[in-house]
Design a protein around this motif. Sequence first.
Motif, mmCIF file in Angstrom:
data_model
loop_
_atom_site.group_PDB
_atom_site.id
_atom_site.type_symbol
_atom_site.label_atom_id
_atom_site.label_comp_id
_atom_site.label_asym_id
_atom_site.label_seq_id
_atom_site.Cartn_x
_atom_site.Cartn_y
_atom_site.Cartn_z
ATOM 1 N N VAL A 287 0.849 -1.199 0.000
ATOM 2 C CA VAL A 287 0.000 0.000 0.000
ATOM 3 C C VAL A 287 0.881 1.245 0.000
ATOM 4 C CG1 VAL A 287 -1.739 1.318 1.261
ATOM 5 C CG2 VAL A 287 -1.901 -1.178 1.155
ATOM 6 N N ASP B 162 0.718 3.680 -3.194
ATOM 7 C CA ASP B 162 -0.307 4.716 -3.017
ATOM 8 C C ASP B 162 0.284 5.911 -2.280
ATOM 9 O OD1 ASP B 162 -2.510 6.290 -2.672
ATOM 10 O OD2 ASP B 162 -3.707 4.782 -1.622
ATOM 11 N N ALA C 219 -1.351 7.181 1.013
ATOM 12 C CA ALA C 219 -1.269 6.442 2.282
ATOM 13 C C ALA C 219 -0.282 7.160 3.200
ATOM 14 C CB ALA C 219 -0.820 5.015 2.029
ATOM 15 N N VAL D 232 -4.242 3.073 6.988
ATOM 16 C CA VAL D 232 -4.427 1.969 6.043
ATOM 17 C C VAL D 232 -5.197 0.829 6.695
ATOM 18 C CG1 VAL D 232 -3.236 0.204 4.691
ATOM 19 C CG2 VAL D 232 -2.434 2.574 4.652
ATOM 20 N N TYR E 94 -8.707 1.441 4.615
ATOM 21 C CA TYR E 94 -8.510 1.001 3.236
ATOM 22 C C TYR E 94 -9.291 -0.280 2.967
ATOM 23 C CZ TYR E 94 -4.948 4.336 1.699
ATOM 24 O OH TYR E 94 -4.300 5.457 1.298
ATOM 25 N N ASP F 145 -6.422 -0.900 -5.240
ATOM 26 C CA ASP F 145 -6.594 0.537 -5.024
ATOM 27 C C ASP F 145 -8.008 0.943 -5.436
ATOM 28 O OD1 ASP F 145 -5.984 3.125 -4.361
ATOM 29 O OD2 ASP F 145 -4.635 3.478 -6.054
#
Length: 181
Positions: A15, A19, A22, A28, A32, A84
């Motif tokens: 992650v 991303d 994040a 997260v 997420y 994602d």
Amino acid sequence: LSAMLNAIKSDLRAVFDRDPAATSWFEVVFTYAGFHAVLAYRISHWLKIHHVPFLPRFISQTARILTGIEIHPSAKIGTGFFIDHGMGVVIGETSEIGNYVTLFQGVTLGGTGKERGKRHPTLGNHVVVGAGAKILGGITIGDPPEDVTPEQIEERRLPMFIAMDRPEHTGQRRTVAPAFT
């Protein structure tokens, strides 16, 4: 059990690798949906390979309700997997996904009918699948075999077209042109 925990750690690291939004592990882990779905998959898959009845599918369906992401417990998924903006992602029973793969929202790795055996796609390592992609059937994408000679590769030209000038917006006639020349 330790392999499952290592895979979860790798998924969490993925992650942050992929991303830029994040900001913390706390964010997260608690917000997420893609990570939640992968975490539920890791648990349900572990139970499935240890022949626990009913519970793996119950966990996967509960995760689907909570996250909008459906991952069959029998799918095989490598480490460092990242979904994602995952709403609408579906990963079928015989799907195989390599390491460090990224899927975006609306991706389907599905079958094409009621055939038996391997009926879902295989994704190699480091594959990225864009939003809305529908990959159906027992095909393989990525990681070509290293022992293939150039003589064994069959080249085919596929008809690919792009539609231009949407008549409902421009009032012009629709033209179609080849996507590649």
